[in-house]
Each structure stands twice: as C-alpha cells, then as structure tokens.
Design an enzyme around this catalytic site. Sequence first.
Site, PDB file in Angstrom:
ATOM      1  N   SER A  18       0.938  -1.449   0.051  1.00  0.00           N
ATOM      2  CA  SER A  18      -0.029  -0.170  -0.014  1.00  0.00           C
ATOM      3  C   SER A  18       0.922   1.354  -0.134  1.00  0.00           C
ATOM      4  O   SER A  18       0.109   2.331  -0.094  1.00  0.00           O
ATOM      5  CB  SER A  18      -1.062  -0.015   1.333  1.00  0.00           C
ATOM      6  OG  SER A  18      -2.160  -0.965   0.881  1.00  0.00           O
ATOM      7  N   LYS A  52       0.094   3.366  -2.820  1.00  0.00           N
ATOM      8  CA  LYS A  52      -0.940   4.104  -3.092  1.00  0.00           C
ATOM      9  C   LYS A  52      -0.686   5.680  -3.031  1.00  0.00           C
ATOM     10  O   LYS A  52      -1.345   6.280  -3.606  1.00  0.00           O
ATOM     11  CB  LYS A  52      -1.998   4.078  -2.015  1.00  0.00           C
ATOM     12  CG  LYS A  52      -2.735   2.516  -1.947  1.00  0.00           C
ATOM     13  CD  LYS A  52      -3.380   2.007  -0.912  1.00  0.00           C
ATOM     14  CE  LYS A  52      -3.964   0.720  -0.843  1.00  0.00           C
ATOM     15  NZ  LYS A  52      -4.789   0.327   0.461  1.00  0.00           N
ATOM     16  N   TYR A  85      -4.362  -3.074  -9.868  1.00  0.00           N
ATOM     17  CA  TYR A  85      -4.172  -2.821  -8.385  1.00  0.00           C
ATOM     18  C   TYR A  85      -3.339  -3.740  -7.963  1.00  0.00           C
ATOM     19  O   TYR A  85      -2.119  -3.587  -7.108  1.00  0.00           O
ATOM     20  CB  TYR A  85      -5.342  -2.589  -7.608  1.00  0.00           C
ATOM     21  CG  TYR A  85      -5.254  -2.641  -6.081  1.00  0.00           C
ATOM     22  CD1 TYR A  85      -5.023  -1.308  -5.402  1.00  0.00           C
ATOM     23  CD2 TYR A  85      -5.625  -3.649  -5.375  1.00  0.00           C
ATOM     24  CE1 TYR A  85      -4.900  -1.165  -4.128  1.00  0.00           C
ATOM     25  CE2 TYR A  85      -5.543  -3.623  -3.946  1.00  0.00           C
ATOM     26  CZ  TYR A  85      -4.953  -2.336  -3.353  1.00  0.00           C
ATOM     27  OH  TYR A  85      -5.077  -2.402  -1.893  1.00  0.00           O
ATOM     28  N   TYR A 112      -4.456   3.515   8.178  1.00  0.00           N
ATOM     29  CA  TYR A 112      -5.672   3.255   8.321  1.00  0.00           C
ATOM     30  C   TYR A 112      -6.247   3.321   9.543  1.00  0.00           C
ATOM     31  O   TYR A 112      -6.167   4.631  10.384  1.00  0.00           O
ATOM     32  CB  TYR A 112      -5.599   1.598   8.115  1.00  0.00           C
ATOM     33  CG  TYR A 112      -5.074   0.997   6.931  1.00  0.00           C
ATOM     34  CD1 TYR A 112      -5.498   1.540   5.516  1.00  0.00           C
ATOM     35  CD2 TYR A 112      -3.891   0.334   6.745  1.00  0.00           C
ATOM     36  CE1 TYR A 112      -4.961   1.020   4.621  1.00  0.00           C
ATOM     37  CE2 TYR A 112      -3.178  -0.009   5.684  1.00  0.00           C
ATOM     38  CZ  TYR A 112      -3.812   0.453   4.558  1.00  0.00           C
ATOM     39  OH  TYR A 112      -3.290   0.104   3.213  1.00  0.00           O
ATOM     40  N   VAL A 121       1.400  -3.700   3.832  1.00  0.00           N
ATOM     41  CA  VAL A 121       1.239  -4.832   4.614  1.00  0.00           C
ATOM     42  C   VAL A 121       2.447  -5.921   4.133  1.00  0.00           C
ATOM     43  O   VAL A 121       2.604  -6.836   4.979  1.00  0.00           O
ATOM     44  CB  VAL A 121      -0.065  -5.822   4.354  1.00  0.00           C
ATOM     45  CG1 VAL A 121      -1.246  -4.985   4.786  1.00  0.00           C
ATOM     46  CG2 VAL A 121      -0.078  -6.341   2.621  1.00  0.00           C
TER      47      VAL A 121
HETATM   48  N1  GLU Z   1      -2.374  -5.408  -1.675  1.00  0.00           N
HETATM   49  C1  GLU Z   1      -3.044  -5.149  -0.334  1.00  0.00           C
HETATM   50  C2  GLU Z   1      -4.430  -5.203  -0.247  1.00  0.00           C
HETATM   51  O1  GLU Z   1      -5.079  -4.864  -1.264  1.00  0.00           O
HETATM   52  C3  GLU Z   1      -2.564  -3.802   0.197  1.00  0.00           C
HETATM   53  C4  GLU Z   1      -2.818  -3.561   1.709  1.00  0.00           C
HETATM   54  C5  GLU Z   1      -1.836  -2.885   2.382  1.00  0.00           C
HETATM   55  O2  GLU Z   1      -0.747  -2.768   2.114  1.00  0.00           O
HETATM   56  O3  GLU Z   1      -2.157  -2.121   3.312  1.00  0.00           O
HETATM   57  O4  GLU Z   1      -5.038  -5.859   0.524  1.00  0.00           O
END
Ligand code: GLU
Length: 305
Positions: A65, A68, A192, A240, A258
């Site tokens: 993420s 992003k 994604y 988050y 993650v």
């Molecule tokens: N590819 C992971 C998902 O969509 C990214 C989540 C993250 O890194 O927080 O679940």
Amino acid sequence: MTQHLGRFLDDLDRDIRASADWGKVADYIPELGGIDPAQFGIAVALADGQLLTAGQAGQPFSIQSVSKVFALACVLGRIGEQLWLRVGREPSGDRFDSILLLEQEKGRPRNPFINAGALVVTDELLTGRSPKQALSEVIGFLRTAAGDDDIHIDKAVAESEAAHGHRNAALAHYLRSFGNLRNPPDHVTGTYFHQCAIEMSCIQLARAGRVIAGLDCAPNLLSRVKQRRINALMMTCGQYDGSGNFAFRVGLPAKSGVGGGLLVIAPGRASIAIWSPGLDGWGNSQAGTLAAEKLAEFTGWSVFG
Ligand code: GLU
C-alpha cells in the site's frame, strides 16, 4: 547532525533487533506469508542530498500500500481536484479492506488510502490506458523520483494476491454497483494487485519519497500544493484505523504497507523508508512504527513541535 544521526541509526538497528516481539507477517497474501518477520532496514534521505542507512536497507520488499501514495500522485497530476468527486479525504476509522462505510456512503470511499479508495484511484489511472500503460505510469514516476531504473513488479506476489483477493474483488464490484468504477472490476483489481506488488528497497523508497517531502529532487514531478495535500492525507489516513495512534506516537505523515514497509515524511527535511515485515493488529509494521517513533524523538522532526 548527520554524524549523530548515522550513529543513532546503527544503535536503532541494534535495539530493534534485540526485540522479542516482531508482530505477524501478512499471510492473506500467501507469497508474503513465508517471510521471516525478524528483519529490519532503514534509509533516511536528507535535504542536503545525503542518504544514511542501517540494517537491511538494500533488501527489496513488496511495497504494497505504500504504492498508493505514488498512484495518487500520478492521478492528481492527471485530473487534479476532480478526483475528490469520487473519493473523500476523511479518515475511515475502519480496517484497510473494510466494506462497511461503502454502503452507508453510497459508494464514495472515505479516502484514497483505504483499499476501496485506492481502487477508485487505480480506475482513474486506467482511464484511456491499458493496465500495462497505467502500471508503467506509476513505475515511471517511482523510477524518476528515485533516480533509479531498477524498480520492478514481483509477478509472483501479484498473482498470489489475485488468487486470494476476494475482498478487493468484492470492493471493486460494490463500487461498480454504485457507478463509481468505470472499468471492469477485474481490470481494476488486476492492475491494483500489480501496483501493490512493486518491489523496492528502503534506499530506493527513501529516494523516491523525496518528491513527497518536497526535497526538490525532481521539481516537475509534483507541485507544492499536491505534495502538501498528499502529506495531509498520509498524516490523517496513512495507517488506516491506526492513523491517530501513529500521529500521536510519531507526529509525521506516513504510509504503511502490509509488506512491512513504511514511508515517513519529515516535510522539507527528510524522506525515511523503514522495512520490517511483522505487522501489528492494524496491519502496520510493528518494529517499523517503533523505529519511526524513536527517530522522531531523536531528531525532533514531529510536525507538532
Ligand atoms: N495489496 C494489499 C491489499 O489490497 C495492500 C494492503 C496494504 O498494504 O495495506 O490487501
């Protein structure tokens, strides 16, 4: 300062490695599930161009993420303020992959960093472009920002997530049902998953983050206003439902992934990349958060003084 900071990073690496509790690696993406959580690396890119490192700073990891931030930078560069018609700018207080608020808020995700919001950003990236072109745009941005062409996608990680990414597929279909996804859901999730599977080392990520920190390494890549806005979102939404706790402990804008990566920004001062794959209960790097807290304490870089 630089000399002291270099020594501090070496001590930090030693202290973190003495830790007994590394957290748990993300195993819902099977390809990431086998990684040893007891690993740590850090790289700090400073305003004067110096780069300080400690631990496994050169070890590539799945940025997940953290990507992003850069996908958002690309889309803001392309459509600017129009993005906010489709995605909000408020923390969600929910898990990264939650679907709860999407129903209540009629398919407009709270922010671009929760998965639902990131899927809308990827959908924007796909407007008028193939998945391959959209991914090239994000990777091109990262390579230019980092000044390093050796940044690639780990296809095995992308495929592993695609084979198990039922929640993201559900989010994409749900968004589409509200008319907030223009491309077919599987195109969006496929793109994604590949974007999340970009591999970088702390050294590469700290260098790429200089553009978010406003360190003028590639001044034409991101305007001052967009850079400021991305930092505000990182501060309020970057971890988050653990964003408030992170702001409390560290006081700097940051984005987690993650894979255990953390990009931390000290605006105008430094771009910091930390990696430790064991996660806390919010899905953020456990040792990485502790390291960011100690670094902010040592440097006094918290934006709150
Ligand atoms: N590819 C992971 C998902 O969509 C990214 C989540 C993250 O890194 O927080 O679940």
